[in-house]
Design a protein around this motif. Structure first.
Motif, PDB file in Angstrom:
ATOM      1  N   LEU A 118       0.821  -1.205   0.000  1.00 41.25           N
ATOM      2  CA  LEU A 118       0.000   0.000   0.000  1.00 41.25           C
ATOM      3  C   LEU A 118       0.857   1.257   0.000  1.00 41.25           C
ATOM      4  N   LEU A 119       1.962   1.228   0.751  1.00 40.42           N
ATOM      5  CA  LEU A 119       2.889   2.352   0.778  1.00 40.42           C
ATOM      6  C   LEU A 119       3.493   2.588  -0.600  1.00 40.42           C
ATOM      7  N   GLU A 149       2.272   1.638  -3.540  1.00 41.12           N
ATOM      8  CA  GLU A 149       1.239   2.116  -4.454  1.00 41.12           C
ATOM      9  C   GLU A 149       0.875   3.575  -4.160  1.00 41.12           C
ATOM     10  N   GLY A 150       0.847   3.930  -2.879  1.00 38.76           N
ATOM     11  CA  GLY A 150       0.515   5.305  -2.504  1.00 38.76           C
ATOM     12  C   GLY A 150       1.552   6.304  -2.980  1.00 38.76           C
ATOM     13  N   LEU A 189       0.930   9.266  -5.684  1.00 42.68           N
ATOM     14  CA  LEU A 189       1.220  10.661  -5.341  1.00 42.68           C
ATOM     15  C   LEU A 189       2.190  11.276  -6.336  1.00 42.68           C
TER      16      LEU A 189
END
Length: 227
Positions: A6-7, A9-10, A14
């Protein structure tokens, strides 16, 4: 591992949003900043139809870079990062002394004689390293460096694509005042160079960390050697 994914992908999302905004503003010949971005949206009707074309182009580029990051194979990512078609993995010369390492190369060669017996064949070096990586993949120093490298490598690929699109856009919009172009040239160029150097550096660090762990060195000993 779900948090790490998730990190990753985030951060990618961004990065794409920020670069998409920069590209949007440049194609509209606007200066960089959040205020000009919101002004362009508020004045959509006044800027139409040009802003419609710009948003379409920007969204298409963003879709392409997303596909590039998630669909492109690891080997091709390494080829683009290290700019080599053959043996693109950073471990292709891991058992040589051509870069500073946190351990004695003689001890490394002695521990893995088949590399020397192969005449330091790059493919053998990569295969030997991959086997060691599988053994020690769960070690914190290896896992953290690998995560760091994968994120930087993906961000580098994104920066490369956005820089290329910006340069093409600059050629097409050659009448844009240079005081506007210069800001975007610095932003796109600086992030590309920074990510290129950092992704390569962390890739080599991952190689050395795996070899250091395989030789029985902990993280603190590796740092002391580097000093």
């Amino acid at each position: 591992m779900k948090f790490v994914k998730l990190l990753h992908e985030g951060l990618v999302a961004l990065f794409i949003l920020i670069n998409g905004m920069m590209l949007h503003l440049f194609l509209l010949h606007f200066p960089y900043g959040l205020e000009p971005f919101f002004i362009s949206l508020v004045n959509w009707n006044k800027l139409s139809p040009q802003i419609g074309y710009v948003v379409t182009i920007t969204l298409m580029v963003m879709v392409v870079v997303v596909a590039l990051v998630w669909r492109l194979g690891t080997e091709w990512k390494n080829r683009i990062l290290y700019m080599r078609m053959n043996y693109p993995h950073p471990a292709f010369n891991a058992f040589l002394t051509n870069r500073r390492q946190p351990f004695e190369t003689s001890a490394l060669v002695q521990a893995f004689p088949k590399v020397k017996d192969s005449g330091f064949n790059p493919q053998v070096q990569i295969e030997t390293w991959n086997a060691l990586h599988k053994q020690h993949a769960d070690m914190p120093v290896v896992m953290n460096t690998r995560i760091h490298w994968h994120i930087l490598r993906d961000l580098y690929l994104l920066a490369l694509v956005f820089l290329g699109v910006f340069l093409v856009g600059w050629v097409v919009n050659f009448r844009v005042p240079f005081q506007i172009v210069s800001a975007y040239l610095f932003l796109f160029g600086a992030q590309f160079l920074f990510l290129l150097l950092m992704a390569r550096k962390v890739g080599y660090r991952l190689v050395d960390n795996v070899l250091g762990v395989a030789l029985g060195m902990d993280d603190s000993k590796q740092k002391d050697k580097k000093r």
